[in-house]
Enzyme design. Sequence first.
Site, PDB file in Angstrom:
ATOM      1  N   ASN A  11       0.908  -1.257  -0.033  1.00  0.00           N
ATOM      2  CA  ASN A  11       0.057   0.104   0.329  1.00  0.00           C
ATOM      3  C   ASN A  11       0.683   1.279  -0.058  1.00  0.00           C
ATOM      4  O   ASN A  11       1.269   1.688   1.249  1.00  0.00           O
ATOM      5  CB  ASN A  11      -0.921   0.189   0.631  1.00  0.00           C
ATOM      6  CG  ASN A  11      -1.622   0.988   1.339  1.00  0.00           C
ATOM      7  OD1 ASN A  11      -1.699   1.944   0.499  1.00  0.00           O
ATOM      8  ND2 ASN A  11      -2.229   0.893   2.528  1.00  0.00           N
ATOM      9  N   TRP A  12       1.064   1.915  -0.889  1.00  0.00           N
ATOM     10  CA  TRP A  12       1.889   2.694  -1.324  1.00  0.00           C
ATOM     11  C   TRP A  12       1.696   4.438  -0.618  1.00  0.00           C
ATOM     12  O   TRP A  12       3.094   5.022  -0.643  1.00  0.00           O
ATOM     13  CB  TRP A  12       1.975   2.924  -2.788  1.00  0.00           C
ATOM     14  CG  TRP A  12       3.367   2.506  -3.592  1.00  0.00           C
ATOM     15  CD1 TRP A  12       3.128   0.936  -3.001  1.00  0.00           C
ATOM     16  CD2 TRP A  12       3.821   2.061  -4.434  1.00  0.00           C
ATOM     17  NE1 TRP A  12       4.198   0.217  -4.263  1.00  0.00           N
ATOM     18  CE2 TRP A  12       4.021   0.511  -4.994  1.00  0.00           C
ATOM     19  CE3 TRP A  12       3.580   3.113  -5.880  1.00  0.00           C
ATOM     20  CZ2 TRP A  12       4.854   0.817  -6.664  1.00  0.00           C
ATOM     21  CZ3 TRP A  12       4.063   3.011  -7.116  1.00  0.00           C
ATOM     22  CH2 TRP A  12       4.923   1.619  -7.317  1.00  0.00           C
ATOM     23  N   LYS A  13       0.428   4.384  -0.064  1.00  0.00           N
ATOM     24  CA  LYS A  13      -0.612   5.360   0.209  1.00  0.00           C
ATOM     25  C   LYS A  13      -0.470   6.643  -0.364  1.00  0.00           C
ATOM     26  O   LYS A  13      -0.020   6.827  -2.356  1.00  0.00           O
ATOM     27  CB  LYS A  13       0.304   5.883   1.808  1.00  0.00           C
ATOM     28  CG  LYS A  13      -0.334   4.548   2.988  1.00  0.00           C
ATOM     29  CD  LYS A  13       0.477   4.901   4.228  1.00  0.00           C
ATOM     30  CE  LYS A  13       0.141   3.140   4.398  1.00  0.00           C
ATOM     31  NZ  LYS A  13       0.015   3.121   6.029  1.00  0.00           N
ATOM     32  N   HIS A  99      -9.210   0.261   4.741  1.00  0.00           N
ATOM     33  CA  HIS A  99      -8.259   0.272   5.831  1.00  0.00           C
ATOM     34  C   HIS A  99      -8.857   1.698   7.083  1.00  0.00           C
ATOM     35  O   HIS A  99      -9.250   2.544   6.421  1.00  0.00           O
ATOM     36  CB  HIS A  99      -6.934   1.345   4.379  1.00  0.00           C
ATOM     37  CG  HIS A  99      -5.884   1.124   5.381  1.00  0.00           C
ATOM     38  ND1 HIS A  99      -5.128   2.595   6.279  1.00  0.00           N
ATOM     39  CD2 HIS A  99      -4.759   0.986   4.852  1.00  0.00           C
ATOM     40  CE1 HIS A  99      -3.963   1.667   6.551  1.00  0.00           C
ATOM     41  NE2 HIS A  99      -3.634   1.132   6.033  1.00  0.00           N
ATOM     42  N   GLU A 101      -7.371   4.734   8.378  1.00  0.00           N
ATOM     43  CA  GLU A 101      -6.527   5.541   7.427  1.00  0.00           C
ATOM     44  C   GLU A 101      -7.908   6.231   6.836  1.00  0.00           C
ATOM     45  O   GLU A 101      -8.346   7.145   6.321  1.00  0.00           O
ATOM     46  CB  GLU A 101      -5.817   5.567   6.420  1.00  0.00           C
ATOM     47  CG  GLU A 101      -4.404   5.725   7.758  1.00  0.00           C
ATOM     48  CD  GLU A 101      -3.426   5.417   6.912  1.00  0.00           C
ATOM     49  OE1 GLU A 101      -3.192   5.181   5.375  1.00  0.00           O
ATOM     50  OE2 GLU A 101      -1.657   4.446   7.081  1.00  0.00           O
ATOM     51  N   GLU A 169      -5.310  -4.670  10.758  1.00  0.00           N
ATOM     52  CA  GLU A 169      -4.158  -4.213  10.700  1.00  0.00           C
ATOM     53  C   GLU A 169      -4.842  -3.722  11.903  1.00  0.00           C
ATOM     54  O   GLU A 169      -5.838  -2.697  11.682  1.00  0.00           O
ATOM     55  CB  GLU A 169      -4.169  -3.331   9.641  1.00  0.00           C
ATOM     56  CG  GLU A 169      -3.586  -3.728   8.416  1.00  0.00           C
ATOM     57  CD  GLU A 169      -3.241  -3.213   7.723  1.00  0.00           C
ATOM     58  OE1 GLU A 169      -2.160  -2.937   6.995  1.00  0.00           O
ATOM     59  OE2 GLU A 169      -3.766  -1.701   6.904  1.00  0.00           O
ATOM     60  N   GLY A 175       2.051   1.868  10.865  1.00  0.00           N
ATOM     61  CA  GLY A 175       2.802   3.138  10.433  1.00  0.00           C
ATOM     62  C   GLY A 175       3.661   3.624  11.765  1.00  0.00           C
ATOM     63  O   GLY A 175       4.713   4.699  12.132  1.00  0.00           O
ATOM     64  N   SER A 212       2.901  -2.618  10.441  1.00  0.00           N
ATOM     65  CA  SER A 212       5.094  -2.596  10.581  1.00  0.00           C
ATOM     66  C   SER A 212       5.708  -3.816  10.014  1.00  0.00           C
ATOM     67  O   SER A 212       6.528  -3.599  11.221  1.00  0.00           O
ATOM     68  CB  SER A 212       5.489  -2.052  11.997  1.00  0.00           C
ATOM     69  OG  SER A 212       4.306  -0.393  12.379  1.00  0.00           O
ATOM     70  N   GLY A 233       3.023  -1.331   4.031  1.00  0.00           N
ATOM     71  CA  GLY A 233       3.043  -0.034   4.077  1.00  0.00           C
ATOM     72  C   GLY A 233       4.005   0.731   3.553  1.00  0.00           C
ATOM     73  O   GLY A 233       4.933   0.518   2.089  1.00  0.00           O
ATOM     74  N   GLY A 234       5.283   1.298   5.024  1.00  0.00           N
ATOM     75  CA  GLY A 234       5.773   2.109   4.465  1.00  0.00           C
ATOM     76  C   GLY A 234       6.957   0.908   3.690  1.00  0.00           C
ATOM     77  O   GLY A 234       7.885   2.082   2.707  1.00  0.00           O
TER      78      GLY A 234
HETATM   79  C1  PEP Z   1      -0.994  -0.079   5.596  1.00  0.00           C
HETATM   80  O1  PEP Z   1      -0.866   1.172   5.846  1.00  0.00           O
HETATM   81  O2  PEP Z   1      -1.935  -0.752   5.449  1.00  0.00           O
HETATM   82  C2  PEP Z   1       0.318  -0.404   6.995  1.00  0.00           C
HETATM   83  C3  PEP Z   1       0.770  -1.922   7.268  1.00  0.00           C
HETATM   84  O3  PEP Z   1       1.319   0.175   6.628  1.00  0.00           O
HETATM   85  P1  PEP Z   1       3.031   0.386   7.839  1.00  0.00           P
HETATM   86  O4  PEP Z   1       4.041  -0.236   6.974  1.00  0.00           O
HETATM   87  O5  PEP Z   1       3.727   1.648   7.215  1.00  0.00           O
HETATM   88  O6  PEP Z   1       2.727  -0.270   9.136  1.00  0.00           O
END
Ligand code: PEP
Length: 250
Positions: A11-13, A99, A101, A169, A175, A212, A233-234
């Site tokens: 997920n590049w957000k 998600h 967010e 999640e 994050g 994470s 994500g990251g």
């Molecule tokens: C996400 O946004 O779905 C996520 C899991 O982010 P991160 O890996 O950065 O915690």
Amino acid sequence: MSNRRPMIAGNWKMNGLRQDGQALAKTLAEKLPVGNTAGFDMLVCPPFPLLGHIEAALSGSAIMLGGQDCHMRDKGAFTGDTSPAMLKDAGCSHVILGHSERRHGHGESSELINAKATAAHTHGLVVVLCVGETEKERDEQRAQAVVEQQLMESIPASATAENTIIAYEPVWAIGTGRNASVEDISDMHAFIRKTIASRMDAAKARLLYGGSVKPSNARETLSLEDVDGVLVGGASLVAEDFWAIATASI
Ligand code: PEP
């Protein structure tokens, strides 16, 4: 060891401009050509304006493309929104829905996510449906109750194990650098598999963990019985890290 094929989703957000996305997609595309003998599936979900560019950069590759959200309607006066048909037309096979967010940052209810998921299924998109509790809800011992309610309210009648992937999640792990413990992930994934049995073939359904995930913790997470992949994500923004996470699944 289950026979469910691991899904490694990125997920590049709201990150990266065209050149960054193209470079990232091309590096990954070279590692996973059409025919995919790697033993896992890979999905990237770039920001909407990059979808066409990333689709082109992924040409010749088995990597799949997804949107980060979609509207519940096919078209109309919905400024700023993207329809499932538009995602499909842009080359997407998947869409992330629910998600945290979106749930927390945009006030999306499970009822709305259910309607979006129904629309996505109508257009042949596979839904990556996210659920997860906040830190406060976990501290109050309500994590399972919250996740159960999100699942029951968000999973649409159209859901099957083939067209719906569940991503657990925990909000406090996204994050933040704080990965949930293997016990917490293991317990919640077993609980989710049991809970979704009334809605789809739970033994076949793929359950992802997200929060994470990085190369250093991926193998431990991916080795858990009910974890069939990860939503990243990251670390999905760095080709080497995302690839290292993916290869930890096999
Ligand atoms: C996400 O946004 O779905 C996520 C899991 O982010 P991160 O890996 O950065 O915690």
